[in-house]
Design a protein around this motif. Structure first.
Motif, PDB file in Angstrom:
ATOM      1  N   GLY A 168       8.417  60.086 -29.031  1.00  0.00           N
ATOM      2  CA  GLY A 168       9.002  60.405 -27.735  1.00  0.00           C
ATOM      3  C   GLY A 168       9.824  61.669 -27.723  1.00  0.00           C
ATOM      4  O   GLY A 168      10.560  61.920 -26.760  1.00  0.00           O
ATOM      5  N   ASN A 169       9.712  62.481 -28.777  1.00  0.00           N
ATOM      6  CA  ASN A 169      10.482  63.725 -28.857  1.00  0.00           C
ATOM      7  C   ASN A 169       9.664  64.877 -28.276  1.00  0.00           C
ATOM      8  O   ASN A 169       8.609  65.225 -28.814  1.00  0.00           O
ATOM      9  N   VAL A 170      10.132  65.457 -27.195  1.00  0.00           N
ATOM     10  CA  VAL A 170       9.451  66.564 -26.530  1.00  0.00           C
ATOM     11  C   VAL A 170      10.298  67.812 -26.726  1.00  0.00           C
ATOM     12  O   VAL A 170      11.408  67.910 -26.204  1.00  0.00           O
ATOM     13  N   ASP A 171       9.778  68.761 -27.499  1.00  0.00           N
ATOM     14  CA  ASP A 171      10.554  69.923 -27.934  1.00  0.00           C
ATOM     15  C   ASP A 171       9.965  71.201 -27.337  1.00  0.00           C
ATOM     16  O   ASP A 171       8.748  71.433 -27.411  1.00  0.00           O
ATOM     17  N   ALA A 172      10.824  72.038 -26.764  1.00  0.00           N
ATOM     18  CA  ALA A 172      10.367  73.275 -26.131  1.00  0.00           C
ATOM     19  C   ALA A 172       9.715  74.212 -27.143  1.00  0.00           C
ATOM     20  O   ALA A 172       8.745  74.917 -26.823  1.00  0.00           O
ATOM     21  N   GLN A 173      10.218  74.244 -28.363  1.00  0.00           N
ATOM     22  CA  GLN A 173       9.627  75.106 -29.391  1.00  0.00           C
ATOM     23  C   GLN A 173       8.202  74.652 -29.720  1.00  0.00           C
ATOM     24  O   GLN A 173       7.308  75.479 -29.898  1.00  0.00           O
ATOM     25  N   SER A 174       8.005  73.344 -29.766  1.00  0.00           N
ATOM     26  CA  SER A 174       6.658  72.818 -30.027  1.00  0.00           C
ATOM     27  C   SER A 174       5.723  73.116 -28.859  1.00  0.00           C
ATOM     28  O   SER A 174       4.532  73.375 -29.060  1.00  0.00           O
ATOM     29  N   ARG A 175       6.258  73.093 -27.657  1.00  0.00           N
ATOM     30  CA  ARG A 175       5.445  73.480 -26.498  1.00  0.00           C
ATOM     31  C   ARG A 175       4.959  74.922 -26.664  1.00  0.00           C
ATOM     32  O   ARG A 175       3.811  75.246 -26.370  1.00  0.00           O
ATOM     33  N   GLY A 176       5.850  75.770 -27.169  1.00  0.00           N
ATOM     34  CA  GLY A 176       5.468  77.148 -27.421  1.00  0.00           C
ATOM     35  C   GLY A 176       4.363  77.263 -28.454  1.00  0.00           C
ATOM     36  O   GLY A 176       3.471  78.117 -28.337  1.00  0.00           O
ATOM     37  N   VAL A 177       4.409  76.416 -29.477  1.00  0.00           N
ATOM     38  CA  VAL A 177       3.341  76.401 -30.479  1.00  0.00           C
ATOM     39  C   VAL A 177       2.004  76.062 -29.828  1.00  0.00           C
ATOM     40  O   VAL A 177       0.985  76.747 -30.051  1.00  0.00           O
ATOM     41  N   TYR A 178       1.990  75.036 -29.007  1.00  0.00           N
ATOM     42  CA  TYR A 178       0.756  74.639 -28.334  1.00  0.00           C
ATOM     43  C   TYR A 178       0.260  75.737 -27.402  1.00  0.00           C
ATOM     44  O   TYR A 178      -0.952  75.987 -27.302  1.00  0.00           O
ATOM     45  N   GLN A 179       1.189  76.402 -26.711  1.00  0.00           N
ATOM     46  CA  GLN A 179       0.788  77.480 -25.810  1.00  0.00           C
ATOM     47  C   GLN A 179       0.148  78.626 -26.581  1.00  0.00           C
ATOM     48  O   GLN A 179      -0.838  79.214 -26.132  1.00  0.00           O
ATOM     49  N   ARG A 180       0.690  78.945 -27.752  1.00  0.00           N
ATOM     50  CA  ARG A 180       0.090  79.980 -28.584  1.00  0.00           C
ATOM     51  C   ARG A 180      -1.300  79.577 -29.049  1.00  0.00           C
ATOM     52  O   ARG A 180      -2.240  80.393 -29.037  1.00  0.00           O
ATOM     53  N   VAL A 181      -1.473  78.310 -29.419  1.00  0.00           N
ATOM     54  CA  VAL A 181      -2.779  77.818 -29.855  1.00  0.00           C
ATOM     55  C   VAL A 181      -3.781  77.888 -28.703  1.00  0.00           C
ATOM     56  O   VAL A 181      -4.942  78.282 -28.882  1.00  0.00           O
ATOM     57  N   ILE A 182      -3.340  77.532 -27.509  1.00  0.00           N
ATOM     58  CA  ILE A 182      -4.220  77.603 -26.337  1.00  0.00           C
ATOM     59  C   ILE A 182      -4.661  79.035 -26.078  1.00  0.00           C
ATOM     60  O   ILE A 182      -5.831  79.301 -25.763  1.00  0.00           O
ATOM     61  N   GLU A 183      -3.734  79.984 -26.209  1.00  0.00           N
ATOM     62  CA  GLU A 183      -4.076  81.388 -26.014  1.00  0.00           C
ATOM     63  C   GLU A 183      -5.130  81.829 -27.024  1.00  0.00           C
ATOM     64  O   GLU A 183      -6.061  82.580 -26.688  1.00  0.00           O
ATOM     65  N   ASP A 184      -5.000  81.373 -28.258  1.00  0.00           N
ATOM     66  CA  ASP A 184      -5.982  81.722 -29.283  1.00  0.00           C
ATOM     67  C   ASP A 184      -7.344  81.127 -28.955  1.00  0.00           C
ATOM     68  O   ASP A 184      -8.384  81.788 -29.122  1.00  0.00           O
ATOM     69  N   LEU A 185      -7.369  79.889 -28.469  1.00  0.00           N
ATOM     70  CA  LEU A 185      -8.632  79.266 -28.084  1.00  0.00           C
ATOM     71  C   LEU A 185      -9.285  80.034 -26.936  1.00  0.00           C
ATOM     72  O   LEU A 185     -10.507  80.211 -26.901  1.00  0.00           O
ATOM     73  N   ALA A 186      -8.468  80.491 -25.987  1.00  0.00           N
ATOM     74  CA  ALA A 186      -9.006  81.276 -24.873  1.00  0.00           C
ATOM     75  C   ALA A 186      -9.626  82.569 -25.384  1.00  0.00           C
ATOM     76  O   ALA A 186     -10.702  82.985 -24.923  1.00  0.00           O
ATOM     77  N   ALA A 187      -8.963  83.208 -26.344  1.00  0.00           N
ATOM     78  CA  ALA A 187      -9.474  84.453 -26.905  1.00  0.00           C
ATOM     79  C   ALA A 187     -10.795  84.233 -27.637  1.00  0.00           C
ATOM     80  O   ALA A 187     -11.607  85.168 -27.757  1.00  0.00           O
ATOM     81  N   ARG A 188     -11.020  83.012 -28.094  1.00  0.00           N
ATOM     82  CA  ARG A 188     -12.266  82.685 -28.799  1.00  0.00           C
ATOM     83  C   ARG A 188     -13.341  82.157 -27.856  1.00  0.00           C
ATOM     84  O   ARG A 188     -14.406  81.726 -28.299  1.00  0.00           O
ATOM     85  N   GLY A 189     -13.085  82.193 -26.559  1.00  0.00           N
ATOM     86  CA  GLY A 189     -14.129  81.858 -25.595  1.00  0.00           C
ATOM     87  C   GLY A 189     -13.993  80.534 -24.885  1.00  0.00           C
ATOM     88  O   GLY A 189     -14.873  80.153 -24.114  1.00  0.00           O
ATOM     89  N   ALA A 190     -12.887  79.817 -25.120  1.00  0.00           N
ATOM     90  CA  ALA A 190     -12.694  78.539 -24.415  1.00  0.00           C
ATOM     91  C   ALA A 190     -12.460  78.812 -22.925  1.00  0.00           C
ATOM     92  O   ALA A 190     -11.656  79.669 -22.551  1.00  0.00           O
TER      93      ALA A 190
END
Length: 235
Positions: A168-190
């Protein structure tokens, strides 16, 4: 309305979200004071997580099948497994019940196709991202190519799920990690991103992503309510 059976507890944080979503969708469909007719069997996630780490999927299949049978005996008309990862053992569940089993990847695959997307980034536990039971289902049943993060990012995504979101721990820094991963997936064609773990909805929503978000938890719950109401109407 038919009765929806849910195998929950993996983790209970996301199971609570399932309960909220099932009732919210039922009210939206039926109005008034309506809510979903449902049953939930909650397993002990500590035992499940230990067996996952040990790779004992046979024991996990037995445990999930027993939970599904308990739901069927209790009057459930359909079974939902409120976790993406444990669909690794869905065959063991389906083999022991006579009521339908709603696979969590199917509503997501259908929603992606309806939106015109055929390539989607997949976030989830390392089991979901690295094994074929989920990626293969999307590919074979729905024609969706799932793109997974690189090895380092997969480790981060997995760690945040188990060490933070399952507690149940929701951390803003971890959200940033996921956002960076999503950006990388988009760059790879997602073309879109699949929240392929039921806890990720606690951290990431559409406002947090530059790609269209497909939340497996919400789509699974909505499909179950649609089935429960549609089946009753058909009958």
């Amino acid at each position: 309305m038919k009765t929806i059976g849910v195998i929950g507890g993996m983790s209970w944080e996301s199971s609570a979200e399932y309960y909220r979503l099932l009732n919210r969708h039922a009210k939206a469909r039926l109005g008034g004071h309506h809510n979903a007719r449902s049953l939930m069997v909650t397993v002990d996630f500590a035992q499940v997580e230990a067996l996952q780490r040990a790779g004992d999927w046979d024991a996990l299949g037995v445990q999930m099948a027993e939970a599904a049978q308990q739901l069927e005996r209790g009057g459930a008309d359909i079974v939902l497994l409120a976790t993406n990862t444990m669909h690794r053992v869905r065959a063991a569940i389906e083999a022991t019940i006579s009521i339908p089993f709603l696979h969590i990847a199917d509503p997501t695959g259908q929603a992606l196709r309806a939106s015109g997307f055929t390539r989607a980034g997949l976030l989830g536990t390392r089991y979901t991202m690295e094994q074929d039971f989920y990626v293969g289902r999307l590919r074979e049943a729905h024609g969706i190519e799932a793109i997974v993060p690189n090895e380092h990012d997969r480790a981060d995504v997995h760690r945040i799920i188990y060490d933070e979101l399952c507690h149940g721990n929701v951390d803003a820094q971890s959200r940033g990690v996921y956002q960076r991963v999503i950006e990388d997936l988009a760059a790879r064609g997602a073309q879109a991103v699949i929240l392929g773990c039921t806890e990720i909805t606690l951290l990431i929503g559409q406002k947090d992503s530059t790609l269209p978000v497909f939340d497996t938890t919400a789509l699974h719950a909505q499909a179950a309510v649609d089935w429960a109401i549609g089946s009753q109407t058909d009958a």
